[in-house]
Write an enzyme that holds these catalytic residues in place. Sequence first.
Site, PDB file in Angstrom:
ATOM      1  CB  VAL A  85       7.378  -0.600  13.864  1.00 46.24           C
ATOM      2  CG1 VAL A  85       5.928  -0.902  14.253  1.00 46.24           C
ATOM      3  CG2 VAL A  85       7.740   0.839  14.213  1.00 46.24           C
ATOM      4  CB  CYS A  86       5.765  -5.004  13.953  1.00 45.77           C
ATOM      5  SG  CYS A  86       4.857  -6.510  13.624  1.00 45.77           S
ATOM      6  CB  ALA A  87       8.171  -8.582  11.721  1.00 48.65           C
TER       7      ALA A  87
END
Length: 378
Positions: free
Chosen positions: A158-160
């Site tokens: 998720v995300c970074a």
Amino acid sequence: MRSYPFFTALRLLILAGLMALSGCDGGVRVPADLPDATAVARQGQAFLEAMKPRRPGKPVIAVLAYNESTETTDFLLSHAVLQRSGVAQVEAVAPRKGPVALYPALQIEVAQDLGSFDRAHPGGADYVIVPALDDADDPAISRWLQQQTAKGARIVSVCAGALIVGRAGLLDGRRFVTHWHFRKDVLRRHPTATYVPHQRYTVDGNIATTTGITASMPAMLALVEAVGGRARAQELAAELGVASWTPAHDSSAFGVDARRAVHYLLAKAAFWRDEHWELDARDGLDDIAVALTADAWSRTGHVRVTASGARPVTLKSGLRLLTERAEASQGRLPLTPGLNPSQQLDQTLCEIANRFGQARSEWVMMELEYPGRLQCSR
């Protein structure tokens, strides 16, 4: 050397210009043309097919945390959506059991470390969710992800969290997405990886990735659909206030230009406006609404949020939220009873615009990579 406001602001404005010139939006060119509806549907179906359960019985989903620092919404929202779905056995896990500091706000307790999870599940997890963690290079986490993958787990960053998955050697030669700010970082570390524009989540083999923070909502609903079926995902989406969880996304809308950088850094220079707000912690709080609200207000750069209370409390998902003794504060974190999480986020962003200005609200939406269209009334 003592820092004075004028010189602090001047330094930040100079930095704003340097950011704009250096391509701080991720440094990756994004085509303007969006995929058509057929292509989006095909992408969504590919995710569902890749994420279908491969073993009999109820799947085990491990949601990873890093004790020192884990992104608030990435972790709390992902864990809560999956836990609430009832389609899998969902377990929070960290390198050490005990406190986990969330950023930009709050702190939780995780009852299971990596070793105890492995002893309880010698065959490994069916899925591992990897939020953005502060240290992308922790060797213990890299080894554990490699071991889980070898046992057959599908990994969803998720995300970074793509940086953590990449550090474990799991992005090389694969297609990926990530938060707009980290596109260039992932490509620099993994030159054989391929960035895919205009997809809020994507999958390549056994590795799935998402764009920025709020992409955790549609991605987790898609995982619920893959595991538990369309009807269960629809029921949960209605509860959360989500109309669609397809991978459709306009990546070109997210990035930093000179105007946004100047607005952001001028606001950061106004350090005298910082306030401490408290969340009135009580059992049964909705993890998702709390995460989105605390995350958004904290990202204004003017609000610090802590949870106040005499004891830890149990959130709706079953996680324990750690509290601090109440201290002098300038306000309470505004949560509105009766709003679903999506409504709560939209209301929060409108409240930010009313309090700190439209440019500040737009910046928070940019950090959250939130594609919503707000209709705010003053």
